[in-house]
Design a protein around this motif. Structure first.
Motif, PDB file in Angstrom:
ATOM      1  N   ALA A  56       0.957  -1.427   0.064  1.00  0.00           N
ATOM      2  CA  ALA A  56       0.252  -0.220   0.007  1.00  0.00           C
ATOM      3  C   ALA A  56       0.479   1.608  -0.010  1.00  0.00           C
ATOM      4  CB  ALA A  56      -0.566   0.000   1.290  1.00  0.00           C
ATOM      5  N   GLY A  57       0.351   2.025  -0.625  1.00  0.00           N
ATOM      6  CA  GLY A  57       1.010   3.878  -0.879  1.00  0.00           C
ATOM      7  C   GLY A  57       0.798   4.895   0.807  1.00  0.00           C
ATOM      8  N   SER A  76      14.104  22.316   1.346  1.00  0.00           N
ATOM      9  CA  SER A  76      15.052  21.019   0.458  1.00  0.00           C
ATOM     10  C   SER A  76      13.330  19.634   0.852  1.00  0.00           C
ATOM     11  CB  SER A  76      16.386  20.542   0.021  1.00  0.00           C
ATOM     12  OG  SER A  76      16.887  20.255   1.109  1.00  0.00           O
ATOM     13  N   ASP A  77      13.593  18.663  -0.180  1.00  0.00           N
ATOM     14  CA  ASP A  77      12.791  17.696   0.392  1.00  0.00           C
ATOM     15  C   ASP A  77      13.936  17.300   1.313  1.00  0.00           C
ATOM     16  OD1 ASP A  77      11.691  17.871  -1.438  1.00  0.00           O
ATOM     17  OD2 ASP A  77      12.347  16.197  -2.776  1.00  0.00           O
ATOM     18  N   LEU A 104       9.191  10.512   9.612  1.00  0.00           N
ATOM     19  CA  LEU A 104       7.380  10.330   9.106  1.00  0.00           C
ATOM     20  C   LEU A 104       8.000   9.285   8.128  1.00  0.00           C
ATOM     21  CD1 LEU A 104       5.026  12.259  10.084  1.00  0.00           C
ATOM     22  CD2 LEU A 104       6.345  10.827  11.538  1.00  0.00           C
ATOM     23  N   PHE A 105       9.197   9.675   7.196  1.00  0.00           N
ATOM     24  CA  PHE A 105       9.035   8.969   5.792  1.00  0.00           C
ATOM     25  C   PHE A 105      10.654   9.610   5.154  1.00  0.00           C
ATOM     26  CE2 PHE A 105       6.725  13.407   4.940  1.00  0.00           C
ATOM     27  CZ  PHE A 105       7.152  13.693   4.258  1.00  0.00           C
ATOM     28  N   ASP A 106      11.265   8.924   3.676  1.00  0.00           N
ATOM     29  CA  ASP A 106      12.457   9.197   3.007  1.00  0.00           C
ATOM     30  C   ASP A 106      12.117  10.471   2.674  1.00  0.00           C
ATOM     31  OD1 ASP A 106      15.086   8.462   3.308  1.00  0.00           O
ATOM     32  OD2 ASP A 106      14.565   8.714   1.030  1.00  0.00           O
ATOM     33  N   HIS A 107      12.445  11.531   2.277  1.00  0.00           N
ATOM     34  CA  HIS A 107      12.954  12.305   1.979  1.00  0.00           C
ATOM     35  C   HIS A 107      12.681  12.436   0.285  1.00  0.00           C
ATOM     36  CE1 HIS A 107      16.700  11.724   1.480  1.00  0.00           C
ATOM     37  NE2 HIS A 107      17.121  12.611   0.091  1.00  0.00           N
ATOM     38  N   THR A 108      13.398  10.854   0.010  1.00  0.00           N
ATOM     39  CA  THR A 108      13.536  10.432  -1.330  1.00  0.00           C
ATOM     40  C   THR A 108      12.069  10.025  -1.705  1.00  0.00           C
ATOM     41  OG1 THR A 108      13.617   8.461  -1.038  1.00  0.00           O
ATOM     42  CG2 THR A 108      15.271   9.692  -1.407  1.00  0.00           C
ATOM     43  N   TYR A 112       9.036  10.699  -5.959  1.00  0.00           N
ATOM     44  CA  TYR A 112       8.342   9.768  -6.433  1.00  0.00           C
ATOM     45  C   TYR A 112       7.271  10.614  -6.333  1.00  0.00           C
ATOM     46  CZ  TYR A 112      11.994   6.462  -6.450  1.00  0.00           C
ATOM     47  OH  TYR A 112      13.279   6.032  -6.235  1.00  0.00           O
ATOM     48  N   PHE A 113       6.735  10.952  -5.464  1.00  0.00           N
ATOM     49  CA  PHE A 113       4.963  11.251  -4.981  1.00  0.00           C
ATOM     50  C   PHE A 113       4.802  12.402  -6.443  1.00  0.00           C
ATOM     51  CE2 PHE A 113       1.937  14.682  -3.891  1.00  0.00           C
ATOM     52  CZ  PHE A 113       0.936  13.860  -3.043  1.00  0.00           C
TER      53      PHE A 113
END
Length: 470
Positions: A56-57, A76-77, A104-108, A112-113
């Motif tokens: 799941a995304g 920046s990201d 909470l999540f990786d900057h990469t 992708y989003f």
């Protein structure tokens, strides 16, 4: 990859910060969270997941909220992910039920989003724009006035020069030739790269580059590239291949060589769809005629303002005459409101005889000075009326300044055409949300007086409450 809807976030009162001080209801991001149509956006995001299999995304609110924060703060990201970790209000805005002391999540994931939502970016912008317009119309009187104008959103590329572009193309070809020679297990052909490098260094170190010297350097670089392209074609015929990225860049280099060779032979500086960047071949020079930057490099957008809401009418990367888009913009206004506006505020470029005649047939008043030479004697009332129209048209210029200066669209740092479009759409969305917050979230002060007693009442409008039954 599959996408599954997440549970609705807890209410503001139940959000836990694990700190001694709770969140303030006056915080900008807390108020913006209540204005977003998250449910509709989440349903639209499912269009980007045609498959029902796989992992799941991540939730749409998590990543799109982070993208809005990035657009507003200019981070920046990597930095925006760390800022979300350190700021409880950011975590509330992106839908986290309780403050968490971790990334909470990786900057990469943001990169992708942006690529994933590129096909539905216009749909997302439309949903938020319609929501903002409905809420503004429910609180403010509707003005049957439309403003339209065009602007450019420059991208972050090096200022293009023909000699630098050709030298960069030559060095890329030399690297590709080495790779293909290793594939075929043959000795690399002689490319005279040391001689070419020496010629380029001698030219680049000159403090003043005369036209004759520049033309000589372009001729030399074209000769080196022509030889390298011939080597590439021969090795491709022998069975060598390139990766998808290198093959795409080779196509750009071929087009660049054809354009530069044409301009060199015809002694001109103009060519259709001119390449100004090897890494971003979709970027085109946009001649704006501004004092600070006569030529800008980035997409040119045609923008309208209806009921205080910004909307993008046209988004190409090539130059165009925005006066031809007035008919489509008026049709868009008709689709939204069911009728044409009573008045349009236009820049001078839009006030053509064709557009004025079209507006006259539709019963639309075009405010501003008339066409032709300025008369020697102008009525004072007409001058004040034209000046008032120009002052009201200045709203779109102020919004442009806000979107570019505060929201970062004066220099878009995304690299591909899809992500550049997402960044521009996000900037317009953030500008509309800021405008909505300024109207509905700002303090309102009222003063009443009775029997020599003055009472001042301060209150704040944050969200709409549903009508109670019974």
């Amino acid at each position: 990859m599959v996408y599954r809807q997440t549970a609705i976030q807890l209410s503001f009162e139940s959000f836990g910060t694990n700190l001694s001080t709770p969140l303030s209801a006056d915080n900008e991001w807390v108020q913006l969270a209540d204005q977003m149509p998250w449910k509709q956006l989440d349903e639209a995001y499912q269009l980007a997941f045609p498959s029902k299999l796989g992992r799941a995304g991540k939730p749409f609110r998590l990543l799109y909220g982070a993208q809005l924060i990035k657009q507003k703060t200019g981070l920046s990201d990597r930095d925006v992910v760390e800022a979300i970790r350190d700021t409880p209000a950011y975590q509330y805005f992106i839908g986290i039920p309780q403050y968490q002391l971790k990334l909470l999540f990786d900057h990469t994931a943001l990169a992708y989003f942006r690529r994933r939502i590129a096909p539905i970016s216009e749909l997302i912008r439309g949903i938020i724009t319609d929501t903002v317009r409905e809420r503004l119309q429910s609180h403010l009187p509707t003005k049957s006035v439309m403003i339209t104008d065009a602007t450019c959103t420059p991208v972050n590329i090096k200022y293009p020069q023909d000699t630098q572009l050709l030298n960069s193309a030559r060095t890329n070809l030399e690297g590709d030739i080495m790779v293909m020679a290793h594939q075929l297990q043959i000795a690399p052909p002689r490319t005279y790269k040391r001689e070419a490098h020496a010629v380029w260094i001698a030219f680049s170190r000159k403090p003043r580059r005369w036209d004759k010297l520049t033309r000589k350097q372009i001729k030399a670089q074209l000769q080196y590239i022509r030889r390298d392209l011939r080597y590439m074609d021969e090795m491709i015929d022998q069975g060598a291949d390139l990766t998808a990225a290198r093959a795409k860049r080779l196509g750009v280099i071929r087009l660049l060589f054809d354009q530069q060779d044409y301009m060199y032979r015809n002694r001109t500086h103009r060519v259709e769809d001119r390449i100004v960047s090897l890494s971003q071949p979709e970027i085109r020079p946009i001649v704006r005629g501004k004092a600070k930057a006569p030529v800008e490099f980035g997409p040119k957008i045609d923008v309208s303002i209806m009921d205080g809401v910004i909307d993008i009418e046209r988004f190409p990367f090539s130059a165009f005459n925005e006066s031809s888009d007035l008919g489509a913009t008026l049709d868009h206004y008709f689709d939204v409101h069911g009728e044409y506006p009573d008045e349009v505020l236009l820049d001078t470029l839009y006030r053509t005889r064709k557009n004025i005649g079209m507006c006259a047939n539709l019963g639309i008043r075009v405010s501003g000075p008339r066409l032709g030479r300025k008369p020697k004697h102008v009525d004072a009332a007409k001058r004040r009326k034209d000046q008032d129209a120009e002052n009201r048209r200045g709203e779109i210029e102020r919004r442009f300044a806000f979107v570019k200066g505060t929201l970062g669209l004066n220099l878009v740092k995304e690299k591909t055409a899809e992500t550049i479009a997402v960044a521009v759409d996000t900037g317009v969305v953030m500008a509309n949300l800021e405008h909505l917050l300024a109207i509905l979230g700002g303090p309102i002060s009222m003063t009443a007086q009775k029997d020599r007693t003055a009472v001042k009442i301060d209150y704040k409008v944050i969200t709409d409450l549903p009508n109670s039954e019974g």
